[in-house]
Design a protein around this motif. Structure first.
Motif, short mmCIF file in Angstrom:
data_model
loop_
_atom_site.label_atom_id
_atom_site.label_comp_id
_atom_site.label_asym_id
_atom_site.label_seq_id
_atom_site.Cartn_x
_atom_site.Cartn_y
_atom_site.Cartn_z
N LEU A 1 8.05 11.40 -4.11
CA LEU A 1 6.73 11.86 -4.50
C LEU A 1 5.69 10.90 -3.93
CD1 LEU A 1 5.04 13.81 -6.29
CD2 LEU A 1 5.25 12.12 -8.11
N PHE A 2 4.77 11.45 -3.16
CA PHE A 2 3.74 10.60 -2.56
C PHE A 2 2.53 10.51 -3.48
CE2 PHE A 2 -0.24 10.27 -0.17
CZ PHE A 2 -0.04 9.06 0.47
N VAL A 3 2.10 9.30 -3.74
CA VAL A 3 0.88 9.06 -4.51
C VAL A 3 -0.05 8.23 -3.63
CG1 VAL A 3 -0.12 8.06 -6.59
CG2 VAL A 3 2.15 9.11 -6.68
N SER A 4 -1.27 8.70 -3.44
CA SER A 4 -2.20 7.99 -2.58
C SER A 4 -2.49 6.60 -3.15
CB SER A 4 -3.51 8.77 -2.43
OG SER A 4 -4.18 8.84 -3.68
N GLU A 5 -2.90 5.71 -2.27
CA GLU A 5 -3.15 4.33 -2.68
C GLU A 5 -4.20 4.25 -3.79
OE1 GLU A 5 -4.40 0.02 -0.66
OE2 GLU A 5 -4.19 1.82 0.57
N GLU A 6 -5.24 5.07 -3.69
CA GLU A 6 -6.31 5.01 -4.68
C GLU A 6 -5.87 5.52 -6.05
OE1 GLU A 6 -9.60 7.72 -4.23
OE2 GLU A 6 -8.43 9.02 -2.92
N MET A 7 -4.79 6.31 -6.08
CA MET A 7 -4.31 6.89 -7.33
C MET A 7 -3.09 6.16 -7.90
SD MET A 7 -6.17 9.31 -8.47
CE MET A 7 -7.44 10.48 -7.98
N LEU B 1 -3.41 14.25 -12.20
CA LEU B 1 -4.53 13.95 -11.31
C LEU B 1 -4.06 13.13 -10.12
CD1 LEU B 1 -7.60 14.07 -10.82
CD2 LEU B 1 -7.81 11.97 -12.16
N ALA B 2 -3.17 12.18 -10.37
CA ALA B 2 -2.69 11.28 -9.32
C ALA B 2 -1.91 12.02 -8.24
CB ALA B 2 -1.83 10.17 -9.92
N VAL B 3 -1.21 13.09 -8.62
CA VAL B 3 -0.41 13.84 -7.64
C VAL B 3 -1.08 15.15 -7.25
CG1 VAL B 3 1.75 12.81 -8.43
CG2 VAL B 3 0.99 14.96 -9.44
N GLU B 4 -2.37 15.27 -7.58
CA GLU B 4 -3.20 16.42 -7.20
C GLU B 4 -2.71 17.74 -7.79
OE1 GLU B 4 -4.01 16.55 -3.03
OE2 GLU B 4 -5.12 14.66 -3.06
#
Length: 203
Positions: free
Chosen positions: A43-49, A89-92
């Motif tokens: 699971l990819f989580v962006s750096e900002e999240m 929210l973190a994983v959109e």
């Protein structure tokens, strides 16, 4: 893969080992790593999240029962949904995020209604206007004969108005199957709910 690493270990410790003997083992290790990774989903989580995701997931070190809004002991029944909203929210998963936020807000409304001695029967057909509308009479009867009591009453009136606004704009729409939200909208709603619930916790 562990056995492959075990075979390479002694070779690495032998500093005078010819490179030609080490390379095949390293190639095999690379192949084994790639094979193992292909069996996994990541699971990819962006750096900002990343910070939000970690703070919202007990498996990532978050304290079980805590919430990213830092409400402490207030609105405990909302904490799980707030944490779920943070992960979504973190994983959109934007619509799921807003759905959990509205569940959290409902928990806050129940808590506040009990403090004003109101029984709020909440069902899927109950509108947010109906919930906040029942607060009007109780708040109107609050005493205001001193500066302190007047301020307290004003805070409750402001809270009711804000809850009504949240319900009109987001809650009633979110409970409709056709509603959906973009990541940007979900971030705005998340922040708005954080500010509102923090202020409600001070009542």
């Amino acid at each position: 893969m562990a056995d492959q690493v075990g075979r390479i270990g002694p070779f690495i410790r032998m500093l005078d080992l010819p490179l030609v003997q080490l390379v095949p083992e390293l190639m095999q290790l690379r192949i084994r790593i790639e094979q193992e990774l292909r069996r996994k989903d990541f699971l990819f989580v962006s750096e900002e999240m990343t910070k939000l995701y970690n703070e919202s997931d007990p498996r990532r070190g978050a304290v079980k029962g805590s919430d990213p809004f830092e409400l402490g002991k207030k609105f405990k029944k909302a904490h799980a949904d707030i944490a779920s909203a943070g992960r979504c929210l973190a994983v959109e998963e934007s619509t799921a995020c807003v759905f959990h936020l509205m569940r959290a807000m409902e928990a806050a409304v129940r808590d506040l209604s009990q403090r004003r001695h109101i029984q709020l029967p909440i069902t899927p057909k109950t509108t947010w206007r109906g919930l906040t509308g029942q607060m009007d009479g109780k708040i109107a009867k609050m005493p205001e004969n001193t500066v302190s009591l007047k301020r307290k009453k004003n805070r409750w009136e402001e809270a009711r108005a804000n809850l009504h606004h949240v319900g009109s704009v987001w809650r009633n729409n979110t409970m409709h199957p056709a509603s959906s939200y973009t990541p940007s909208q979900a971030r705005d709603i998340y922040e708005a709910c954080r500010v509102l619930m923090t202020s409600l916790a001070r009542l």
